[in-house]
Write an enzyme that holds these catalytic residues in place. Structure first.
Site, PDB file in Angstrom:
ATOM      1  N   LEU A  42       0.858  -1.181   0.000  1.00 40.67           N
ATOM      2  CA  LEU A  42       0.000   0.000   0.000  1.00 40.67           C
ATOM      3  C   LEU A  42       0.896   1.233   0.000  1.00 40.67           C
ATOM      4  CD1 LEU A  42      -2.834  -0.783   2.597  1.00 40.67           C
ATOM      5  CD2 LEU A  42      -3.129  -0.429   0.143  1.00 40.67           C
ATOM      6  N   ASP A  43       0.592   2.204  -0.862  1.00 41.31           N
ATOM      7  CA  ASP A  43       1.352   3.448  -0.879  1.00 41.31           C
ATOM      8  C   ASP A  43       1.224   4.162   0.463  1.00 41.31           C
ATOM      9  OD1 ASP A  43       2.132   3.069  -3.493  1.00 41.31           O
ATOM     10  OD2 ASP A  43       0.483   4.242  -4.339  1.00 41.31           O
ATOM     11  N   PRO A  44       2.183   5.043   0.798  1.00 44.06           N
ATOM     12  CA  PRO A  44       2.077   5.784   2.063  1.00 44.06           C
ATOM     13  C   PRO A  44       0.763   6.545   2.222  1.00 44.06           C
ATOM     14  CG  PRO A  44       4.290   5.999   1.184  1.00 44.06           C
ATOM     15  CD  PRO A  44       3.489   5.275   0.137  1.00 44.06           C
ATOM     16  N   ALA A  46      -2.118   5.660   1.225  1.00 40.04           N
ATOM     17  CA  ALA A  46      -3.249   4.738   1.343  1.00 40.04           C
ATOM     18  C   ALA A  46      -3.377   4.191   2.757  1.00 40.04           C
ATOM     19  CB  ALA A  46      -3.087   3.592   0.347  1.00 40.04           C
TER      20      ALA A  46
END
EC number: 5.4.99.25
Length: 387
Positions: A42-44, A46
């Site tokens: 998960l991207d930061p 998200a």
């Protein structure tokens, strides 16, 4: 409950502002276990479902990564950014502005195409529904984001993009099983404030935009940022992602998942196994002697718990090895004798068609992952030690 050499899964509700690796580091530090990994980055920016495996359960991660997923997101239409999300810089697009004015005149009765206009959401609802049904449902081809972790000749795409190099990624097939519009809000974006809520008033330089809350269920490997980009491109007005929350990975779901794609009897009860977390800061001295402050992930546990008590609390909230295996793939109940055969690398007389977890139900013993050997036999491909 005392835990010695544990294996299992923790369902972490990842907070915004930290990486998936930060969450893994938090679990590794709390459990004092080196063998820890996660099932899907998960991207930061998200939040949401991050399945973290520890011990022997890390060998289930490849199966879990391949599961379909559900996200809830906010797509902002009316602008584009360099990264297709709110962390990028706004790209000036005169064609998109012209297209917005044209849509404004078409969708607003008596609208004037020469002025910035916050379009009525009822008009957008029909346009979005038709566009999504035609172009973004079922099996589609998707070009991943330039700022993605995909490797090109051994280098990450996002590293090449940050260096200003051209990044060309090939389309790949993905499946969108659900793309539902949940809510629409119209307003204006002030300057470069790409992550801020829409304003109601149109100040000088404000750009009209639309925030669309959506729920998307999709196959593994789907980029939600790319869907935001492509929806904006299809409409001709530009689009980027301002919010992303993953609510489900296969049968592992957060309590707020509302996709309804998994039958209740098949969904794992992760409500009592979900561990929330928050973002904090840590300050340290790097190898160059510089003082650095960055975000860290902190697991939420009852106040006052520390050391072994905190570790045991987390383990009590983890899915067991058996629960993890049954959630990760099809499962087959076997006898203790068959488990012994599998651990010696021998075949058993069972008919299966896909990779399957072989489990002794009486003792909750996950013996192996097996696959089809022939029409009547199965063979072990991964063997787990007797717990």
């Amino acid at each position: 409950m005392l835990h010695t050499t544990p294996s299992g899964l923790l369902i972490i509700d990842k907070p915004q502002g930290v990486t998936s690796f930060d969450a893994v580091a938090a679990v590794r530090g709390a459990l004092h276990i080196k063998k820890v990994g996660h099932a899907g980055t998960l991207d930061p920016m998200a939040t949401g479902t991050l399945v973290i495996a520890f011990g022997h359960a890390t060998r289930l991660l490849n199966a879990i990564v391949a599961h379909d997923k559900t996200y809830e997101a906010t797509i902002r239409l009316g602008l584009r950014t360099t990264t297709d999300d709110a962390e990028g810089e706004v790209l000036v697009d005169d064609e998109a502005r012209s297209r917005w004015q044209t849509l404004s005149a078409q969708l607003t009765e008596g609208g004037q195409s020469g002025e910035p206009t916050a379009l009525p959401t009822a008009s957008w609802q029909d346009l979005l529904t038709r566009t999504i049904a035609t172009n973004f449902t079922g099996d589609i081809e998707q070009v991943p984001n330039t700022f993605s972790a995909i490797k090109i000749n051994g280098q990450r795409a996002y590293d090449l993009a940050r260096e200003g190099k051209d990044v060309e990624l090939k389309p790949r097939p993905v499946t969108i099983s659900e793309f539902t519009v949940l809510d629409i809000r119209s307003g204006f974006v002030a300057g470069e404030q790409t992550a801020e809520p829409l304003r109601e008033d149109a100040n000088t330089g404000a750009i009209p935009a639309l925030d669309v809350d959506v729920r998307i269920s999709c196959s593994s490997g789907t980029y939600i940022r790319a869907l935001a980009r492509d929806l904006g491109k299809e409409l001709g007005v530009g689009g980027y992602l301002t919010r992303l929350r993953r609510t489900r990975v296969g049968r592992f779901a957060l309590p707020d998942d509302a996709s309804g794609l998994i039958a209740p009897e098949a969904m794992l009860d992760t409500r009592t196994h979900t561990v929330t977390a928050h973002t904090d800061q840590k300050t340290f001295t790097n190898r160059e002697g510089q003082t650095v402050t960055r975000n860290k992930c902190v697991l939420d546990t009852p106040e006052g718990l520390a050391g072994d008590e905190r570790r045991n609390w987390l383990l009590d909230h983890a899915l067991t090895m058996e629960q993890a295996a049954r959630g990760a793939m099809p499962a087959l109940d076997i006898t203790p004798e068959e488990a012994s055969e599998l651990r010696f690398g021998r075949r058993i007389e069972r008919t299966i068609s896909e990779p399957t977890a072989a489990i002794v139900p009486q003792t909750h013993d996950v013996a192996a992952i097996i696959e089809r050997a022939n029409a009547h036999q199965a063979k072990p491909v991964t063997v787990f030690p007797l717990a």
